[in-house]
Design an enzyme around this catalytic site. Structure first.
Site, PDB file in Angstrom:
ATOM      1  N   TYR A   1       0.718  -0.904  -0.274  1.00 44.39           N
ATOM      2  CA  TYR A   1      -0.103  -0.084   0.187  1.00 44.39           C
ATOM      3  C   TYR A   1       0.980   1.181  -0.103  1.00 44.39           C
ATOM      4  O   TYR A   1       0.412   2.330   0.552  1.00 44.39           O
ATOM      5  CB  TYR A   1      -0.960   0.066   1.254  1.00 44.39           C
ATOM      6  CG  TYR A   1      -2.006  -1.273   1.274  1.00 44.39           C
ATOM      7  CD1 TYR A   1      -1.835  -2.943   1.266  1.00 44.39           C
ATOM      8  CD2 TYR A   1      -3.934  -0.068   0.862  1.00 44.39           C
ATOM      9  CE1 TYR A   1      -2.851  -2.925   1.065  1.00 44.39           C
ATOM     10  CE2 TYR A   1      -4.552  -1.472   0.650  1.00 44.39           C
ATOM     11  CZ  TYR A   1      -4.171  -3.171   0.387  1.00 44.39           C
ATOM     12  OH  TYR A   1      -5.380  -3.647   0.153  1.00 44.39           O
TER      13      TYR A   1
ATOM     14  N   LYS B   1       2.523 -15.473   3.470  1.00 45.59           N
ATOM     15  CA  LYS B   1       3.031 -16.016   1.632  1.00 45.59           C
ATOM     16  C   LYS B   1       3.959 -16.701   1.704  1.00 45.59           C
ATOM     17  O   LYS B   1       4.701 -16.184   0.380  1.00 45.59           O
ATOM     18  CB  LYS B   1       2.126 -15.726   0.490  1.00 45.59           C
ATOM     19  CG  LYS B   1       1.971 -16.788  -0.551  1.00 45.59           C
ATOM     20  CD  LYS B   1       0.918 -17.374  -0.475  1.00 45.59           C
ATOM     21  CE  LYS B   1       1.116 -18.668  -1.788  1.00 45.59           C
ATOM     22  NZ  LYS B   1       0.284 -19.703  -1.797  1.00 45.59           N
TER      23      LYS B   1
ATOM     24  N   ASP C   1      -3.381 -18.920   1.148  1.00 48.82           N
ATOM     25  CA  ASP C   1      -5.032 -19.436   1.280  1.00 48.82           C
ATOM     26  C   ASP C   1      -5.449 -20.557   1.616  1.00 48.82           C
ATOM     27  O   ASP C   1      -6.243 -20.996   1.874  1.00 48.82           O
ATOM     28  CB  ASP C   1      -4.155 -20.212  -0.323  1.00 48.82           C
ATOM     29  CG  ASP C   1      -2.754 -20.962   0.250  1.00 48.82           C
ATOM     30  OD1 ASP C   1      -2.171 -20.552   0.579  1.00 48.82           O
ATOM     31  OD2 ASP C   1      -1.788 -21.598  -0.923  1.00 48.82           O
TER      32      ASP C   1
ATOM     33  N   ASP D   1      -6.616  -7.226   4.859  1.00 51.17           N
ATOM     34  CA  ASP D   1      -7.382  -6.690   3.812  1.00 51.17           C
ATOM     35  C   ASP D   1      -8.559  -7.131   3.197  1.00 51.17           C
ATOM     36  O   ASP D   1      -9.547  -7.423   2.974  1.00 51.17           O
ATOM     37  CB  ASP D   1      -7.274  -5.373   2.514  1.00 51.17           C
ATOM     38  CG  ASP D   1      -8.423  -4.719   1.489  1.00 51.17           C
ATOM     39  OD1 ASP D   1      -8.629  -4.755   2.466  1.00 51.17           O
ATOM     40  OD2 ASP D   1      -7.951  -3.949   0.973  1.00 51.17           O
TER      41      ASP D   1
ATOM     42  N   ASP E   1     -12.405  -8.962   3.984  1.00 54.71           N
ATOM     43  CA  ASP E   1     -13.640  -8.837   4.041  1.00 54.71           C
ATOM     44  C   ASP E   1     -14.777 -10.564   3.786  1.00 54.71           C
ATOM     45  O   ASP E   1     -15.861 -10.421   3.824  1.00 54.71           O
ATOM     46  CB  ASP E   1     -13.494  -8.828   2.326  1.00 54.71           C
ATOM     47  CG  ASP E   1     -13.478  -6.977   1.716  1.00 54.71           C
ATOM     48  OD1 ASP E   1     -13.523  -6.093   2.784  1.00 54.71           O
ATOM     49  OD2 ASP E   1     -14.387  -6.783   1.120  1.00 54.71           O
TER      50      ASP E   1
END
Ligand code: ATP
Length: 349
Positions: free
Chosen positions: A138, A185, A218, A242, A246
Site C-alpha cells: 500500500y 505467503k 490460501d 484487507d 472482507d
C-alpha cells in the site's frame, strides 16, 4: 483538594462520500444516546471539496486532524475523481502520517441467522484480524515503464521493515488471550516472508503463554470458511488483512456490519471506520446499514477508555439485530435512520 476539570474528548468527524455520509450521523446519534461526553467537529473532506480545491485534505484541516483525540470516519470514493490519488490523499495519508500501524478488524456473529455457514457448530465466531496498516503493497512504491505501450512494465513494491513487522506481531500477542495465528505467503514471497517468519519466531519467544500457529494465506482463507470458530487473533500484512477481513465480514452478516479501528498504541491516535466503502450501488437511498459505523464508534470509545459505554453500545446493537430491527441486508426492513433510532432507544431506556 481541587478536582481536575473533566476534559471532553475532541472527535474529528469525516463522513466523506456516499454511504459514509449516511452512516456516520447514525453513529453520532448512538454515541449521544449512550451519554458520551464528546465534542464533535465535522470536516469538509470529500470528493466535492477535492474537486473544488484540488487538495484531498486542506492544510488547515490536516493540522486539526493531527490534534484530535480520535477521528470518526465514513468512506472515501466518487466516480468523478481518480480513485487512487484521492484514496491515497485522504485515508492512506491519515494511516501513514499519523502512523496508525494497527488495523483492528473484529468479526463477531451477533445472531445465528446472519451466518452463511450451514453447520451450527461453526457459528460461534468471535475473532480479531490484526492487519499491518502502514507498509506492504500500500505504500505506493513502484512505477510504470513504457506506459501505454505493448512493452509496458508495471512494478508495485511490497515494503516490509524490521520495525513494522515486529511491532504488529508484538501488538497481536498483546491482544490475544490464548492463540495467535500468523498468516503470510512465505513460500512464494520469500524475501518478505523470511522477515515475517524470523520476527514471528522472535516475538513468540517473548510470549510463551500464548499458543502460536502459522498458515499460508490460501490455507487461512479455506480454514476461515471451513471453521471460523478455531480463530481468536490472526495477524497479517496489509494486503492479506484487507482481503481476509472482507471474507470475515461476510461470515458475520455482510459488509454493512463490520467495524474497524486504525490505531497507534503508543501515541494513542486512532481513526475508526466501517470496513465497507461508499457502497455506490445502494448509497443515497436511506437503506445502507449503519451498524458497521456504530460498532466502529463503540471501538472508538473503548480506545478512549470508556469500556462500559462500548459494551453498552455493542449490547444495544446485538439486541436490535436479534429483534430483527435492521436494514434489508440483514433481513430487516428498516431505513438507515430507523436502525440508528432502534439502537439509540435501547441505550436511553
Ligand atoms: P468503494 O469503491 O467505496 O470501496 P465498493 O463498491 O468497492 O465501494 P463497498 O462499499 O465496500 O465496496 O461495498 C461492497 C458491497 O457491500 C456492495 O454490494 C454494497 O452494496 C455492500 N455494502 C457496503 N456497505 C454497506 C452497508 N453499509 N449496508 C449494506 N450494504 C453495504
Amino acid at each position: 483538594m481541587r478536582r481536575k476539570p473533566h476534559l471532553r474528548n475532541h472527535i474529528a468527524v469525516l463522513p466523506c462520500d456516499g454511504a459514509g455520509k449516511e452512516v456516520v450521523p447514525e453513529a453520532i446519534k448512538v454515541l449521544s444516546a449512550a451519554g458520551a461526553e464528546l465534542e464533535f467537529q465535522d470536516y469538509d473532506v470529500n470528493a466535492d471539496q477535492y474537486l473544488r480545491s484540488g487538495q484531498p485534505i486542506p492544510a488547515a484541516v490536516w493540522s486539526d486532524l493531527q490534534k484530535a483525540d480520535a477521528i470518526l470516519f465514513g468512506a472515501v470514493g466518487d466516480p468523478r475523481v481518480d480513485d487512487a490519488a484521492y484514496l491515497a490523499g485522504v485515508l492512506l495519508r491519515l494511516r501513514f502520517e499519523l502512523d496508525l500501524y494497527v488495523n483492528l478488524r473484529p468479526a463477531k456473529l451477533y445472531d445465528d441467522r446472519l451466518s452463511p455457514l450451514r453447520r451450527e457448530d461453526r457459528r460461534k465466531i468471535d475473532l480479531l484480524i490484526v492487519r499491518e496498516n502502514t507498509e506492504g503493497l500500500y505504500v505506493g512504491m513502484g512505477g510504470r515503464f513504457k506506459k501505454g505501450t505493448e512493452q509496458e512494465v508495471a512494478v508495485q513494491e511490497d515494503l516490509n521493515t524490521y520495525l513494522g513487522v515486529t511491532r504488529i506481531l508484538d501488538y497481536a500477542f498483546q491482544a490475544a488471550k490464548g492463540e495467535v495465528v500468523m498468516v503470510d505467503k512465505a513460500n512464494a514471497m520469500t524475501y518478505a516472508g523470511a522477515l515475517w517468519q524470523q520476527q514471528w519466531k522472535a516475538v513468540a519467544k517473548k510470549h510463551p503463554k500464548i499458543k502460536t500457529r502459522h498458515l499460508y494465506v490460501d490455507a487461512a482463507a479455506m480454514q476461515l470458511v471451513r471453521d471460523p470458530t478455531q480463530f481468536e487473533v490472526i495477524v497479517t500484512g496489509n494486503l492479506f488483512g484487507d482481503i481476509l477481513s472482507d471474507l470475515t465480514a461476510e461470515l458475520i452478516g455482510g459488509m454493512g456490519i463490520a467495524p474497524s479501528g486504525n490505531i497507534n498504541p503508543e501515541s494513542k491516535r486512532g481513526l475508526f471506520e466501517p470496513v465497507h466503502g461508499t457502497a455506490p450501488d445502494i448509497a443515497g437511498r436511506g437503506v445502507v446499514n449503519p451498524i458497521g459505523a456504530i460498532l466502529s464508534a463503540s471501538m472508538m470509545v473503548r480506545h478512549l477508555g470508556h469500556n462500559e459505554m462500548a459494551n453498552a453500545i455493542e449490547g444495544a446493537v446485538e439486541s436490535a439485530i436479534r429483534a430483527g430491527e435492521c436494514t434489508r441486508d440483514l433481513g430487516g426492513s428498516l431505513s438507515t435512520h430507523e436502525v440508528g433510532d432502534a439502537v439509540a432507544k435501547r441505550l436511553k431506556d
